[in-house]
Design a protein around this motif. Structure first.
Motif, PDB file in Angstrom:
ATOM      1  N   GLU A 502       0.788  -1.238   0.033  1.00  0.00           N
ATOM      2  CA  GLU A 502      -0.192  -0.033  -0.100  1.00  0.00           C
ATOM      3  C   GLU A 502       1.165   1.269  -0.156  1.00  0.00           C
ATOM      4  O   GLU A 502       0.471   2.388  -0.246  1.00  0.00           O
ATOM      5  CB  GLU A 502      -1.040   0.248   1.632  1.00  0.00           C
ATOM      6  N   ASN A 503       2.197   1.085   0.479  1.00  0.00           N
ATOM      7  CA  ASN A 503       3.097   2.532   0.301  1.00  0.00           C
ATOM      8  C   ASN A 503       3.852   2.120  -0.825  1.00  0.00           C
ATOM      9  O   ASN A 503       5.165   2.973  -0.862  1.00  0.00           O
ATOM     10  CB  ASN A 503       4.355   2.034   1.702  1.00  0.00           C
ATOM     11  N   GLY A 504       4.267   2.014  -1.489  1.00  0.00           N
ATOM     12  CA  GLY A 504       4.067   1.784  -2.761  1.00  0.00           C
ATOM     13  C   GLY A 504       5.751   0.741  -2.515  1.00  0.00           C
ATOM     14  O   GLY A 504       6.254   0.422  -3.702  1.00  0.00           O
ATOM     15  N   GLY A 505       5.863  -0.415  -2.428  1.00  0.00           N
ATOM     16  CA  GLY A 505       6.543  -1.131  -2.109  1.00  0.00           C
ATOM     17  C   GLY A 505       5.898  -2.493  -2.861  1.00  0.00           C
ATOM     18  O   GLY A 505       5.077  -2.516  -3.531  1.00  0.00           O
ATOM     19  N   HIS A 506       7.289  -3.406  -3.369  1.00  0.00           N
ATOM     20  CA  HIS A 506       6.359  -4.866  -3.343  1.00  0.00           C
ATOM     21  C   HIS A 506       7.496  -6.482  -2.897  1.00  0.00           C
ATOM     22  O   HIS A 506       8.879  -5.880  -2.113  1.00  0.00           O
ATOM     23  CB  HIS A 506       6.813  -5.044  -4.911  1.00  0.00           C
ATOM     24  N   VAL A 507       6.431  -7.005  -1.965  1.00  0.00           N
ATOM     25  CA  VAL A 507       6.783  -8.419  -1.169  1.00  0.00           C
ATOM     26  C   VAL A 507       6.628  -9.085  -1.885  1.00  0.00           C
ATOM     27  O   VAL A 507       5.249  -9.555  -2.160  1.00  0.00           O
ATOM     28  CB  VAL A 507       6.158  -8.110   0.010  1.00  0.00           C
ATOM     29  N   LYS A 508       8.127 -10.028  -2.088  1.00  0.00           N
ATOM     30  CA  LYS A 508       7.606 -11.577  -2.552  1.00  0.00           C
ATOM     31  C   LYS A 508       8.445 -12.651  -1.121  1.00  0.00           C
ATOM     32  O   LYS A 508       9.586 -12.213  -0.603  1.00  0.00           O
ATOM     33  CB  LYS A 508       8.437 -11.141  -3.393  1.00  0.00           C
ATOM     34  N   ILE A 509       6.817 -13.106  -0.900  1.00  0.00           N
ATOM     35  CA  ILE A 509       7.364 -14.425  -0.225  1.00  0.00           C
ATOM     36  C   ILE A 509       7.923 -16.166  -1.272  1.00  0.00           C
ATOM     37  O   ILE A 509       7.292 -16.494  -1.162  1.00  0.00           O
ATOM     38  CB  ILE A 509       6.322 -15.022   0.273  1.00  0.00           C
ATOM     39  N   ILE A 510       9.106 -16.210  -0.625  1.00  0.00           N
ATOM     40  CA  ILE A 510       9.959 -17.686  -0.943  1.00  0.00           C
ATOM     41  C   ILE A 510      10.321 -18.734  -0.643  1.00  0.00           C
ATOM     42  O   ILE A 510       9.655 -18.158   1.235  1.00  0.00           O
ATOM     43  CB  ILE A 510      10.834 -17.230  -2.203  1.00  0.00           C
ATOM     44  N   GLY A 511      11.034 -19.681  -0.923  1.00  0.00           N
ATOM     45  CA  GLY A 511      11.361 -20.850   0.507  1.00  0.00           C
ATOM     46  C   GLY A 511      10.732 -21.370   0.477  1.00  0.00           C
ATOM     47  O   GLY A 511      10.732 -22.242   1.142  1.00  0.00           O
ATOM     48  N   LEU A 512       9.280 -21.828  -0.072  1.00  0.00           N
ATOM     49  CA  LEU A 512       8.288 -22.687   0.867  1.00  0.00           C
ATOM     50  C   LEU A 512       7.699 -23.977   0.443  1.00  0.00           C
ATOM     51  O   LEU A 512       6.969 -24.664   0.580  1.00  0.00           O
ATOM     52  CB  LEU A 512       6.825 -21.979   0.932  1.00  0.00           C
ATOM     53  N   GLU A 513       8.700 -24.156  -1.571  1.00  0.00           N
ATOM     54  CA  GLU A 513       8.508 -25.566  -1.795  1.00  0.00           C
ATOM     55  C   GLU A 513       8.610 -26.362  -2.132  1.00  0.00           C
ATOM     56  O   GLU A 513       7.882 -27.738  -2.102  1.00  0.00           O
ATOM     57  CB  GLU A 513       9.928 -25.102  -3.245  1.00  0.00           C
ATOM     58  N   LYS A 514       9.812 -26.814  -0.736  1.00  0.00           N
ATOM     59  CA  LYS A 514       9.834 -28.257   0.332  1.00  0.00           C
ATOM     60  C   LYS A 514       9.093 -28.149   1.181  1.00  0.00           C
ATOM     61  O   LYS A 514       8.888 -28.874   2.152  1.00  0.00           O
ATOM     62  CB  LYS A 514      11.376 -28.062   0.577  1.00  0.00           C
ATOM     63  N   HIS A 515       7.824 -26.983   1.643  1.00  0.00           N
ATOM     64  CA  HIS A 515       7.682 -26.787   2.974  1.00  0.00           C
ATOM     65  C   HIS A 515       5.996 -27.740   2.532  1.00  0.00           C
ATOM     66  O   HIS A 515       5.204 -27.263   0.917  1.00  0.00           O
ATOM     67  CB  HIS A 515       6.516 -25.889   2.991  1.00  0.00           C
ATOM     68  N   ARG A 516       5.294 -28.716   3.402  1.00  0.00           N
ATOM     69  CA  ARG A 516       3.917 -29.238   3.146  1.00  0.00           C
ATOM     70  C   ARG A 516       2.815 -28.487   3.978  1.00  0.00           C
ATOM     71  O   ARG A 516       3.304 -28.134   4.695  1.00  0.00           O
ATOM     72  CB  ARG A 516       3.783 -30.811   2.585  1.00  0.00           C
ATOM     73  N   ALA A 517       1.989 -27.430   3.465  1.00  0.00           N
ATOM     74  CA  ALA A 517       0.227 -27.481   3.945  1.00  0.00           C
ATOM     75  C   ALA A 517      -0.044 -27.701   4.120  1.00  0.00           C
ATOM     76  O   ALA A 517      -0.149 -29.303   4.118  1.00  0.00           O
ATOM     77  CB  ALA A 517      -0.408 -26.139   2.871  1.00  0.00           C
ATOM     78  N   VAL A 518      -0.432 -27.855   5.638  1.00  0.00           N
ATOM     79  CA  VAL A 518      -1.311 -28.348   6.679  1.00  0.00           C
ATOM     80  C   VAL A 518      -3.519 -29.133   5.938  1.00  0.00           C
ATOM     81  O   VAL A 518      -3.772 -29.575   6.893  1.00  0.00           O
ATOM     82  CB  VAL A 518      -1.485 -28.577   8.309  1.00  0.00           C
ATOM     83  N   SER A 519      -3.170 -27.821   5.541  1.00  0.00           N
ATOM     84  CA  SER A 519      -4.523 -27.943   4.385  1.00  0.00           C
ATOM     85  C   SER A 519      -4.682 -26.673   3.241  1.00  0.00           C
ATOM     86  O   SER A 519      -3.428 -26.345   2.618  1.00  0.00           O
ATOM     87  CB  SER A 519      -5.860 -27.493   5.889  1.00  0.00           C
ATOM     88  N   ASP A 520      -5.523 -26.793   3.026  1.00  0.00           N
ATOM     89  CA  ASP A 520      -5.668 -26.237   0.935  1.00  0.00           C
ATOM     90  C   ASP A 520      -5.762 -24.630   0.926  1.00  0.00           C
ATOM     91  O   ASP A 520      -5.841 -23.768   0.369  1.00  0.00           O
ATOM     92  CB  ASP A 520      -6.976 -27.072   0.315  1.00  0.00           C
ATOM     93  N   HIS A 521      -5.879 -24.203   2.790  1.00  0.00           N
ATOM     94  CA  HIS A 521      -5.968 -22.768   2.915  1.00  0.00           C
ATOM     95  C   HIS A 521      -5.042 -21.533   2.192  1.00  0.00           C
ATOM     96  O   HIS A 521      -3.744 -22.028   3.059  1.00  0.00           O
ATOM     97  CB  HIS A 521      -6.558 -22.480   4.166  1.00  0.00           C
ATOM     98  N   GLN A 522      -5.184 -20.753   2.369  1.00  0.00           N
ATOM     99  CA  GLN A 522      -3.899 -20.442   1.208  1.00  0.00           C
ATOM    100  C   GLN A 522      -2.958 -19.315   2.649  1.00  0.00           C
ATOM    101  O   GLN A 522      -1.726 -19.535   2.320  1.00  0.00           O
ATOM    102  CB  GLN A 522      -4.049 -19.239   1.001  1.00  0.00           C
ATOM    103  N   LEU A 523      -2.883 -20.046   3.568  1.00  0.00           N
ATOM    104  CA  LEU A 523      -2.786 -19.082   4.927  1.00  0.00           C
ATOM    105  C   LEU A 523      -2.605 -20.424   6.357  1.00  0.00           C
ATOM    106  O   LEU A 523      -2.056 -19.912   7.175  1.00  0.00           O
ATOM    107  CB  LEU A 523      -3.055 -17.986   5.161  1.00  0.00           C
ATOM    108  N   ALA A 524      -2.720 -21.642   5.849  1.00  0.00           N
ATOM    109  CA  ALA A 524      -1.908 -22.666   6.626  1.00  0.00           C
ATOM    110  C   ALA A 524      -1.094 -22.411   7.027  1.00  0.00           C
ATOM    111  O   ALA A 524      -0.016 -22.790   6.103  1.00  0.00           O
ATOM    112  CB  ALA A 524      -2.839 -23.487   5.748  1.00  0.00           C
ATOM    113  N   ALA A 525      -0.859 -23.725   7.883  1.00  0.00           N
ATOM    114  CA  ALA A 525       1.022 -23.208   8.449  1.00  0.00           C
ATOM    115  C   ALA A 525       1.714 -24.564   7.765  1.00  0.00           C
ATOM    116  O   ALA A 525       0.643 -25.735   6.889  1.00  0.00           O
ATOM    117  CB  ALA A 525       0.413 -24.581  10.044  1.00  0.00           C
ATOM    118  N   ARG A 526       2.407 -24.138   7.512  1.00  0.00           N
ATOM    119  CA  ARG A 526       3.557 -25.429   6.209  1.00  0.00           C
ATOM    120  C   ARG A 526       4.884 -25.823   7.165  1.00  0.00           C
ATOM    121  O   ARG A 526       5.684 -24.886   7.803  1.00  0.00           O
ATOM    122  CB  ARG A 526       4.275 -23.810   5.570  1.00  0.00           C
ATOM    123  N   LYS A 527       4.674 -26.840   6.719  1.00  0.00           N
ATOM    124  CA  LYS A 527       5.975 -27.527   7.455  1.00  0.00           C
ATOM    125  C   LYS A 527       7.455 -28.576   6.478  1.00  0.00           C
ATOM    126  O   LYS A 527       6.286 -29.041   5.574  1.00  0.00           O
ATOM    127  CB  LYS A 527       5.654 -28.309   9.023  1.00  0.00           C
TER     128      LYS A 527
END
Length: 531
Positions: A502-527
């Motif tokens: 919202e303040n004009g920047g850009h954020v990218k979240i990476i490094g979760l390729e080897k993590h498994r989400a505990v559910s289908d929810h986009q904000l579910a925990a990853r391990k």
């Protein structure tokens, strides 16, 4: 562009008052119409003199507006604290004595909130797992519903006086067997109005606030049935005179019951601060000008308001979410809308007390039951389950312990279960409160590398590093070295991404390729998946 509104937000201070008096007074008036019956209902349900709900809202509007750290939140009594307040009054002896001893604990809790702000603990909400917080709020909703059922049915208070929560639940059939048909009729159609009104939002009639519509229907109904002469005194609200009631009321002798006194100081300070901070976060996201509140300053302001309010017999206040959302949706521009809502309340209570005393208690109970339903709506359970089974377990455990013990034990039980689940999922104890976080800068880009585990209890340290990054850059958050990223962190990173962009920047979240989400929810925990 979203950033265009950000450039020219409304002026603050006296200039903002002059420039936005029309919009802010209109929004403040609408909020006043919401706040008046709800403040009375919250006070009555908390075993406080009903007028003290209005006193709290008046102080929250007229005093706290000048020192608040958030611009669009409305300060006042909230249903989320009913359980704690009523519990304190009962545990300190009940009646007038319990009220005044509870006030002593509330004054000290207000001072603790000021200390929270001075120590910059405005990120307090980030420390607690979101599933436990939502479980606490759902439990509060269930307790409110159960305790308001006999009032909706206009049952003789002697039938439920002193009953525990278990006793209240098991007595529900007895309440229905002893209901008052005429008062219950008012309660039932008041509840129908409260629940059905959102479906009329696209019609002109739906623009009237639902609590006001309840009063428009309920007061003439009770007058037509002559409740003053035909119903018991407990069927109608009794307020009293503002000038006679507002005086030094706090009693600090409860401090000699050390354990009880400390327990309620902690609960008032903790629960009130959490609810207030969560509301500030939500309203910041709804602010059309995308202004960011000063959480620490707001905690200090709420603490000052609570200290003053409690000294004179009022209740603890928070940044209340429903009234704050109504404030935003009705075009408020600055903190002056909160001020106007307090002024309108003061004028009304000075000149229209006889009108207030025409309100049937069953109608107020209907309003509070609606609040309880919103807090404990089945959607809360379904959404929590979608995030993950472990989140539902924490949610349900928090609810159970809150209902059958108290709020402090409830949220503690939720946190303990969360930590146990993290241990099972391989989180090292060494990273429970600290996640190694390295921030580097190269070619206009920030790289944030998080090691070990990113969980609710160590997120404040991560957040501190994120908050130090200047606005307007490209930020990459790398989670490849984490064993676990829990739901609370996933959601908080999502909020950071939203606010930063919202303040004009850009954020990218990476490094979760080897993590498994505990559910289908986009904000579910990853391990991390062990291969």
């Amino acid at each position: 562009m979203k950033s265009i509104q950000k450039i020219n937000p409304p002026s603050d201070g006296w200039r903002g008052f002059i420039e936005n008096i029309g919009a802010d007074s209109k929004a403040g008036f609408v909020v006043f119409l919401l706040a008046m019956p709800l403040s009375l209902g919250v006070a009555k349900a908390s075993d406080f003199p009903p007028i003290m709900g209005l006193v709290t809202a008046i102080i929250g509007g007229i005093l706290v507006s000048f020192i608040s750290g958030s611009r669009l939140t409305i300060k006042g009594p909230a249903a989320g604290l009913i359980v704690v307040i009523a519990g304190a009054v009962a545990d300190f002896g009940g009646g007038d004595t319990g009220w005044k001893l509870a006030l002593g604990a509330m004054v000290v809790a207000g001072l603790v909130q000021i200390l929270f702000g001075v120590l910059k603990l405005g990120k307090l909400a980030d420390i607690f797992p979101l599933s436990a917080i939502h479980g606490m709020l759902a439990a509060i909703g269930i307790i409110i519903i159960v305790k308001q059922i006999p009032i909706l049915l206009d049952v003789n208070p002697d039938l439920y006086k002193g009953l525990s929560m278990i006793g209240m639940i098991t007595s529900i059939p007895k309440f229905f067997a002893n209901f008052d048909p005429r008062a219950t009729m008012i309660g039932v159609y008041s509840l129908a109005i409260m629940l059905g009104w959102p479906y009329l939002k696209d019609f002109k009639l739906g623009k009237i606030p639902a609590p006001l519509m309840v009063l428009i229907v309920a007061i003439p109904s009770e007058l037509a049935m002559d409740f003053v002469h035909t119903e018991p005194t407990y069927a109608l609200l009794h307020v009293g005179n503002l000038v006679e009631n507002v005086k030094y009321n706090a009693d600090f002798s409860g401090i000699f019951q050390t354990g009880l006194f400390v327990k309620y100081v902690i609960m008032f300070a903790l629960v009130g601060s959490l609810e207030s901070l969560l509301t500030v976060k939500a309203i910041d996201m709804a602010d059309p000008f995308k202004r960011k509140s000063n959480n620490n300053k707001d905690l200090i302001a709420v603490g000052i308001g609570n200290t003053v309010s409690s000294l004179f017999g009022g209740m603890p206040m928070i940044s209340e979410v429903a009234r704050s959302a109504a404030n935003v949706s009705n075009g408020a521009k600055t903190r002056w809308a909160n001020f106007f809502h307090g002024v309108f309340l003061l004028i009304f209570v000075l000149v229209a007390t006889p009108v207030i005393e025409m309100i049937p208690n069953a109608a107020l109970a209907a309003m509070l039951i609606t609040v309880g339903i919103k807090l404990a709506h089945p959607k809360e359970f379904i959404n929590t389950f979608k995030i993950g089974k472990e989140q539902l377990a924490i949610f349900l455990v928090t609810i159970a312990f809150t209902i059958f013990e108290d709020l402090l034990i409830g949220i503690t039980a939720g946190i303990v279960l969360k930590m146990i689940l993290h241990l099972i999922n391989g989180t090292p104890i060494s990273s429970f409160f600290k996640a190694p976080t390295v921030v580097s800068f190269d070619k206009n880009e920030y790289l944030v590398e998080i090691d070990k585990s990113a969980i609710f209890s160590n997120f404040p340290g991560i957040k501190r590093k994120l908050d130090e990054i200047p606005a307007g850059f490209n930020v990459t958050i790398d989670l490849k070295n984490t064993k676990l990223v829990d739901h609370s962190v996933m959601e908080n990173l999502h909020h950071f991404q939203h606010e930063y962009e919202e303040n004009g920047g850009h954020v990218k979240i990476i490094g979760l390729e080897k993590h498994r989400a505990v559910s289908d929810h986009q904000l579910a925990a990853r391990k991390v998946v062990v291969t």
